[in-house]
Scaffold this motif. Structure first.
Motif, PDB file in Angstrom:
ATOM      1  N   PHE A  57      30.423  14.013  35.856  1.00 57.02           N
ATOM      2  CA  PHE A  57      29.580  14.994  36.536  1.00 57.02           C
ATOM      3  C   PHE A  57      28.289  15.296  35.775  1.00 57.02           C
ATOM      4  N   GLY A  58      28.068  14.588  34.665  1.00 59.40           N
ATOM      5  CA  GLY A  58      26.852  14.778  33.894  1.00 59.40           C
ATOM      6  C   GLY A  58      26.826  16.074  33.097  1.00 59.40           C
ATOM      7  N   ARG A  59      27.996  16.543  32.705  1.00 58.21           N
ATOM      8  CA  ARG A  59      28.104  17.809  31.976  1.00 58.21           C
ATOM      9  C   ARG A  59      28.903  17.588  30.693  1.00 58.21           C
ATOM     10  N   PRO A  60      28.725  18.476  29.705  1.00 54.57           N
ATOM     11  CA  PRO A  60      29.548  18.407  28.494  1.00 54.57           C
ATOM     12  C   PRO A  60      30.984  18.835  28.797  1.00 54.57           C
ATOM     13  N   ALA A  61      31.899  18.433  27.957  1.00 54.22           N
ATOM     14  CA  ALA A  61      33.333  18.681  28.175  1.00 54.22           C
ATOM     15  C   ALA A  61      33.668  20.153  28.350  1.00 54.22           C
ATOM     16  N   ASP A  62      32.946  21.042  27.678  1.00 57.46           N
ATOM     17  CA  ASP A  62      33.287  22.461  27.784  1.00 57.46           C
ATOM     18  C   ASP A  62      32.908  23.077  29.136  1.00 57.46           C
ATOM     19  N   HIS A  63      32.248  22.308  30.005  1.00 60.49           N
ATOM     20  CA  HIS A  63      31.936  22.792  31.348  1.00 60.49           C
ATOM     21  C   HIS A  63      33.120  22.598  32.305  1.00 60.49           C
ATOM     22  N   THR A  93      33.829  29.800  41.854  1.00 57.36           N
ATOM     23  CA  THR A  93      32.637  30.173  41.107  1.00 57.36           C
ATOM     24  C   THR A  93      31.389  29.960  41.947  1.00 57.36           C
ATOM     25  N   ALA A  94      30.366  30.712  41.605  1.00 58.13           N
ATOM     26  CA  ALA A  94      29.033  30.516  42.156  1.00 58.13           C
ATOM     27  C   ALA A  94      28.078  30.141  41.029  1.00 58.13           C
ATOM     28  N   THR A  95      28.618  29.870  39.861  1.00 57.10           N
ATOM     29  CA  THR A  95      27.826  29.540  38.679  1.00 57.10           C
ATOM     30  C   THR A  95      27.538  28.042  38.655  1.00 57.10           C
ATOM     31  N   ALA A  96      26.268  27.691  38.709  1.00 58.36           N
ATOM     32  CA  ALA A  96      25.873  26.283  38.696  1.00 58.36           C
ATOM     33  C   ALA A  96      26.312  25.608  37.404  1.00 58.36           C
ATOM     34  N   GLY A  97      26.715  24.350  37.500  1.00 55.03           N
ATOM     35  CA  GLY A  97      27.063  23.561  36.328  1.00 55.03           C
ATOM     36  C   GLY A  97      28.504  23.654  35.875  1.00 55.03           C
ATOM     37  N   VAL A  98      29.263  24.554  36.480  1.00 54.50           N
ATOM     38  CA  VAL A  98      30.676  24.690  36.125  1.00 54.50           C
ATOM     39  C   VAL A  98      31.485  23.657  36.912  1.00 54.50           C
ATOM     40  N   ILE A  99      32.413  23.012  36.236  1.00 55.49           N
ATOM     41  CA  ILE A  99      33.309  22.051  36.872  1.00 55.49           C
ATOM     42  C   ILE A  99      34.687  22.705  36.960  1.00 55.49           C
ATOM     43  N   LEU A 100      35.230  22.802  38.159  1.00 55.70           N
ATOM     44  CA  LEU A 100      36.564  23.372  38.349  1.00 55.70           C
ATOM     45  C   LEU A 100      37.574  22.238  38.405  1.00 55.70           C
ATOM     46  N   GLY A 101      38.625  22.323  37.606  1.00 51.71           N
ATOM     47  CA  GLY A 101      39.625  21.271  37.585  1.00 51.71           C
ATOM     48  C   GLY A 101      41.026  21.813  37.780  1.00 51.71           C
ATOM     49  N   VAL A 102      41.728  21.268  38.763  1.00 49.81           N
ATOM     50  CA  VAL A 102      43.145  21.576  38.934  1.00 49.81           C
ATOM     51  C   VAL A 102      43.925  20.280  38.770  1.00 49.81           C
ATOM     52  N   LEU A 103      45.148  20.409  38.285  1.00 50.04           N
ATOM     53  CA  LEU A 103      46.002  19.249  38.067  1.00 50.04           C
ATOM     54  C   LEU A 103      47.102  19.224  39.120  1.00 50.04           C
ATOM     55  N   THR A 104      47.385  18.042  39.628  1.00 50.14           N
ATOM     56  CA  THR A 104      48.473  17.911  40.593  1.00 50.14           C
ATOM     57  C   THR A 104      49.237  16.617  40.344  1.00 50.14           C
ATOM     58  N   ALA A 105      50.470  16.621  40.784  1.00 49.06           N
ATOM     59  CA  ALA A 105      51.282  15.411  40.822  1.00 49.06           C
ATOM     60  C   ALA A 105      51.666  15.226  42.283  1.00 49.06           C
ATOM     61  N   ASP A 106      52.652  15.988  42.734  1.00 44.04           N
ATOM     62  CA  ASP A 106      53.025  15.920  44.141  1.00 44.04           C
ATOM     63  C   ASP A 106      52.401  17.035  44.972  1.00 44.04           C
ATOM     64  N   CYS A 107      51.892  18.072  44.336  1.00 44.77           N
ATOM     65  CA  CYS A 107      51.261  19.188  45.041  1.00 44.77           C
ATOM     66  C   CYS A 107      49.884  18.771  45.577  1.00 44.77           C
ATOM     67  N   GLN A 108      49.344  19.602  46.461  1.00 48.37           N
ATOM     68  CA  GLN A 108      48.050  19.307  47.062  1.00 48.37           C
ATOM     69  C   GLN A 108      46.898  19.897  46.247  1.00 48.37           C
ATOM     70  N   PRO A 109      45.913  19.069  45.897  1.00 44.35           N
ATOM     71  CA  PRO A 109      44.676  19.628  45.371  1.00 44.35           C
ATOM     72  C   PRO A 109      43.776  19.920  46.573  1.00 44.35           C
ATOM     73  N   VAL A 110      43.181  21.102  46.612  1.00 46.19           N
ATOM     74  CA  VAL A 110      42.296  21.455  47.712  1.00 46.19           C
ATOM     75  C   VAL A 110      40.963  21.910  47.125  1.00 46.19           C
ATOM     76  N   LEU A 111      39.886  21.281  47.579  1.00 46.03           N
ATOM     77  CA  LEU A 111      38.543  21.633  47.143  1.00 46.03           C
ATOM     78  C   LEU A 111      37.828  22.361  48.277  1.00 46.03           C
ATOM     79  N   PHE A 112      37.060  23.385  47.917  1.00 43.73           N
ATOM     80  CA  PHE A 112      36.357  24.229  48.883  1.00 43.73           C
ATOM     81  C   PHE A 112      34.871  24.256  48.533  1.00 43.73           C
TER      82      PHE A 112
END
Length: 168
Positions: A57-63, A93-112
């Motif tokens: 995503f072109g961001r540092p890891a801490d994002h 978030t409404a903060t630009a540059g933040v990357i939201l990450g969720v982990l899944t195996a069998d569950c559903q990841p949903v992006l909004f």
């Protein structure tokens, strides 16, 4: 490492991806792109994998922000980077540059995404969290940041299905 996440045309206005286990620094039972800080994987491998996702995503890891997922209906609203991983199963978030990450195996990841309000969300929606209202709570949390429900697009990522998984 070259990452090739799955994407959706419905979220074309925002950088996003559903990352598979392909590529990555993890070995053994965690082979591939394991980004789970709470897993038993080598911490250096997890950090390398998380850095690769952030770099995509072109961001540092801490994002790259993530929470301690507990199959709940709890949503974390991010206005600043997290200093610790709170117990929750979604983030918005409404903060630009933040990357939201969720982990899944069998569950559903949903992006909004609400393109007008520039608000994003990511949810880990297993059957327990879905039954408890994680998706509804994610929408409500996005609204507190200015999103309008009628403007929010949601996309479900890869997950287990009845055809591929037998349960009693």
């Amino acid at each position: 490492m070259t990452l090739t996440p799955l994407t959706s045309d419905l979220l074309a206005e925002v950088s996003h991806g559903f990352f598979t286990r392909m590529a990555g620094s993890s070995t053994g039972i965690y082979h591939g792109l394991n980004c789970g800080k709470g897993s038993g994987d080598r911490p250096d491998a997890v950090q390398s994998n998380r850095a690769a996702v952030a770099d995509f995503f072109g961001r540092p890891a801490d994002h790259l922000q993530s929470v301690h997922q507990t199959h709940s209906a709890q949503v974390q609203i991010l206005t600043a980077p997290l200093t610790a991983a709170p117990k929750a199963d979604a983030m918005v978030t409404a903060t630009a540059g933040v990357i939201l990450g969720v982990l899944t195996a069998d569950c559903q990841p949903v992006l909004f995404h609400d393109a007008k309000a520039r608000v994003i969300g990511a949810a880990h929606a297993g059957y327990k969290g879905a039954k408890l209202g994680i998706l509804q709570n994610t929408l409500a949390a996005m609204e507190t940041l200015g999103a309008q429900r009628q403007d929010i697009c949601a996309v479900i990522g890869p997950c287990i299905s009845q055809k591929a998984y037998e349960v009693g």
